[in-house]
Design a protein around this motif. Sequence first.
Motif, PDB file in Angstrom:
ATOM      1  N   SER A 126       0.834  -1.217   0.000  1.00  0.00           N
ATOM      2  CA  SER A 126       0.000   0.000   0.000  1.00  0.00           C
ATOM      3  C   SER A 126       0.863   1.260   0.000  1.00  0.00           C
ATOM      4  O   SER A 126       0.451   2.298  -0.534  1.00  0.00           O
ATOM      5  N   ALA A 127       2.030   1.206   0.610  1.00  0.00           N
ATOM      6  CA  ALA A 127       2.918   2.377   0.620  1.00  0.00           C
ATOM      7  C   ALA A 127       3.360   2.714  -0.799  1.00  0.00           C
ATOM      8  O   ALA A 127       3.377   3.881  -1.205  1.00  0.00           O
ATOM      9  N   ARG A 128       3.706   1.694  -1.563  1.00  0.00           N
ATOM     10  CA  ARG A 128       4.144   1.880  -2.954  1.00  0.00           C
ATOM     11  C   ARG A 128       2.991   2.388  -3.822  1.00  0.00           C
ATOM     12  O   ARG A 128       3.156   3.311  -4.614  1.00  0.00           O
ATOM     13  N   LYS A 129       1.829   1.750  -3.667  1.00  0.00           N
ATOM     14  CA  LYS A 129       0.661   2.146  -4.451  1.00  0.00           C
ATOM     15  C   LYS A 129       0.233   3.570  -4.101  1.00  0.00           C
ATOM     16  O   LYS A 129      -0.151   4.350  -4.984  1.00  0.00           O
ATOM     17  N   SER A 130       0.284   3.906  -2.837  1.00  0.00           N
ATOM     18  CA  SER A 130      -0.125   5.247  -2.407  1.00  0.00           C
ATOM     19  C   SER A 130       0.830   6.299  -2.944  1.00  0.00           C
ATOM     20  O   SER A 130       0.406   7.367  -3.397  1.00  0.00           O
ATOM     21  N   PHE A 131       2.143   6.017  -2.909  1.00  0.00           N
ATOM     22  CA  PHE A 131       3.111   6.965  -3.461  1.00  0.00           C
ATOM     23  C   PHE A 131       2.791   7.242  -4.924  1.00  0.00           C
ATOM     24  O   PHE A 131       2.763   8.405  -5.360  1.00  0.00           O
ATOM     25  N   ALA A 132       2.558   6.182  -5.701  1.00  0.00           N
ATOM     26  CA  ALA A 132       2.274   6.346  -7.131  1.00  0.00           C
ATOM     27  C   ALA A 132       0.977   7.126  -7.346  1.00  0.00           C
ATOM     28  O   ALA A 132       0.905   8.002  -8.218  1.00  0.00           O
ATOM     29  N   GLN A 133      -0.050   6.814  -6.550  1.00  0.00           N
ATOM     30  CA  GLN A 133      -1.346   7.478  -6.695  1.00  0.00           C
ATOM     31  C   GLN A 133      -1.244   8.964  -6.365  1.00  0.00           C
ATOM     32  O   GLN A 133      -1.732   9.825  -7.106  1.00  0.00           O
ATOM     33  N   TYR A 134      -0.603   9.298  -5.258  1.00  0.00           N
ATOM     34  CA  TYR A 134      -0.480  10.705  -4.854  1.00  0.00           C
ATOM     35  C   TYR A 134       0.356  11.485  -5.871  1.00  0.00           C
ATOM     36  O   TYR A 134       0.034  12.631  -6.197  1.00  0.00           O
ATOM     37  N   ALA A 135       1.426  10.856  -6.344  1.00  0.00           N
ATOM     38  CA  ALA A 135       2.282  11.520  -7.337  1.00  0.00           C
ATOM     39  C   ALA A 135       1.495  11.841  -8.604  1.00  0.00           C
ATOM     40  O   ALA A 135       1.623  12.926  -9.182  1.00  0.00           O
ATOM     41  N   SER A 136       0.657  10.921  -9.025  1.00  0.00           N
ATOM     42  CA  SER A 136      -0.173  11.144 -10.211  1.00  0.00           C
ATOM     43  C   SER A 136      -1.202  12.249  -9.960  1.00  0.00           C
ATOM     44  O   SER A 136      -1.425  13.101 -10.823  1.00  0.00           O
ATOM     45  N   GLU A 137      -1.801  12.240  -8.776  1.00  0.00           N
ATOM     46  CA  GLU A 137      -2.831  13.241  -8.453  1.00  0.00           C
ATOM     47  C   GLU A 137      -2.291  14.664  -8.495  1.00  0.00           C
ATOM     48  O   GLU A 137      -3.000  15.594  -8.899  1.00  0.00           O
ATOM     49  N   ILE A 138      -1.036  14.844  -8.073  1.00  0.00           N
ATOM     50  CA  ILE A 138      -0.492  16.209  -8.032  1.00  0.00           C
ATOM     51  C   ILE A 138       0.298  16.550  -9.297  1.00  0.00           C
ATOM     52  O   ILE A 138       1.016  17.547  -9.330  1.00  0.00           O
ATOM     53  N   GLY A 139       0.154  15.716 -10.325  1.00  0.00           N
ATOM     54  CA  GLY A 139       0.684  16.070 -11.638  1.00  0.00           C
ATOM     55  C   GLY A 139       2.124  15.710 -11.920  1.00  0.00           C
ATOM     56  O   GLY A 139       2.710  16.230 -12.877  1.00  0.00           O
TER      57      GLY A 139
END
Length: 411
Positions: free
Chosen positions: A335-348
Motif C-alpha cells: 500500500s505504501a508503494r501504491k499510495s506513493f504512485a497514486q499521490y504523485a499522479s494526483e499532483i501532476g
Amino acid sequence: MATLSLTIFKAKALKDGRHKIRIALRHKHETTYIVTRFIISENQFKNGQVVKHPEASAINRKLRNILDDLQEKLDSIKHLELYSCRQIKEIISTDNLSDEQTFSSACSNFVDYLKSEGRDSYALSIERVGRYFRDFARGDILLSDLTPSLVQNFAAFIRKRKVTETTVNTMLAQMKSVVNRAIREWNISYDIHPFVTTRISAAPIRKLDLTVQNFNKIRESSPEKRKLIMARDLFCLSFYLGGMNLIDIMQTDFRKDVLEYSRSKTKGRMQSDSVITFTIPSQAREIICRWMDKRTGKLDFGYKFTYHNFSQYVTYSLGDLAEELNIDERVTFYSARKSFAQYASEIGIPDGIIDYCLGHSDKSKGVIRYYTKVRQKQADMAISRVIDYVNNPEKYKEYIELRSDIMMMRG
C-alpha cells in the motif's frame, strides 16, 4: 572478439600450493574463468601447456578437446557483441541447444538462479508451477515436447482446481518465463513457440492505495508495541523512498546520502536505466537512524529468521496497526508503494518520473520515453513534492480538483 586460452590463476592456489587449470574467456575487456578438473604445480604449466608432469601428454590432449568443444560453441554464437563475458561463459558451459532438458530441470535451474539473486518469493512460485505441471503430465516431459496444445491443456487442468482466473494467468506467465529462460540459455529452440496460441491476461490492478487521511493515520501514529513501531516505520520508509520494496530496503546500505539501487524484482530482466538514484529525504533518514546498524549500514530489527518469514511478520503487524487505528481500508506493505504512485499522479508528477522512482519498465509508455532520461534531480523533486502533499493536503486540494476537471473535460 571473444578468445579462449588455458591458464592458472596464481591468486587462487589450493591449500597445498597447487593450481587448478582454468580456461580464460576474454571478451569486451573482461575476463572470466571456467575451472577444469586438472590440478598441477605452478612449475608444471608453461605457455598454455602442461609440462614436467608424468601425464602431461594425456592432460594436454584432454584440455585441447575441451578447448575445441568450447570454441565450437563460441563460434556458433551469431552476435557476440550482444552478450557480456559472463553471459557467454554461461552459454558455452552448458550443452548448446540441448533438447534433453526437461521442464522440471528448467524449473530447478531457474529456482536456483532466483535464490542466488535473493528472489525467494518468486522462486517459490516457480516451484509451485513445476509441481502443478508434474501433476498434469503425471511425471516430467522434455522441453522439446512442449506444444501450444499442451500448454492450453495445462491451463484447463489448472482451472479444474477451482482457482481464480488471476491465479491461472499468473501461473501461465510464470511457466512462460521458465520456457523463455531456457530459450535464452540455448537449452532449447522451437520452430513454434509453445505459448503462441495462449493469451495471458494482465493481472487486475489491486486497489491497495490509501486515502491521504488513512495514510496520515499510520504516519502520525504512536503505537506502544515494538512490532507496530517497526511496521509503521518500514511502511513510511517505503513511501519516503519512492515506493521501495521491502526486500530492497532490507538489502540496502544506507550510510550514504544518495541512494542508488536496482530493484531485486526486475534485476537481470531490465537492461538500460534499471538503476534508481535519488537523495534520501530527511524524513526517511530519521527512520533509518533509528534502526540502522552503523557497521553495515543495513537496517536491523533483531529478527533472525528468513526474509520470507520477516515479510509475513511485517504484513501481519501492519494489519494489527491498521485495526488499532480503525482504518477501514485494506493495508499491506505494498500500500505504501501504491499510495506513493497514486499521490504523485494526483499532483501532476509526469508518468515517466513516477515510473523511474518506482523502478518500472517503460516499454508501454510510448516512443518518447526512449529518447528522454529521468535525472536524479527530477526524482528528488518528485519525492519531495509527494511528501509535501501528505504533509499539507489542503495546499493541493484546489489544484487536484482543477486538474481532475480538465482531465475529465468537465466544467
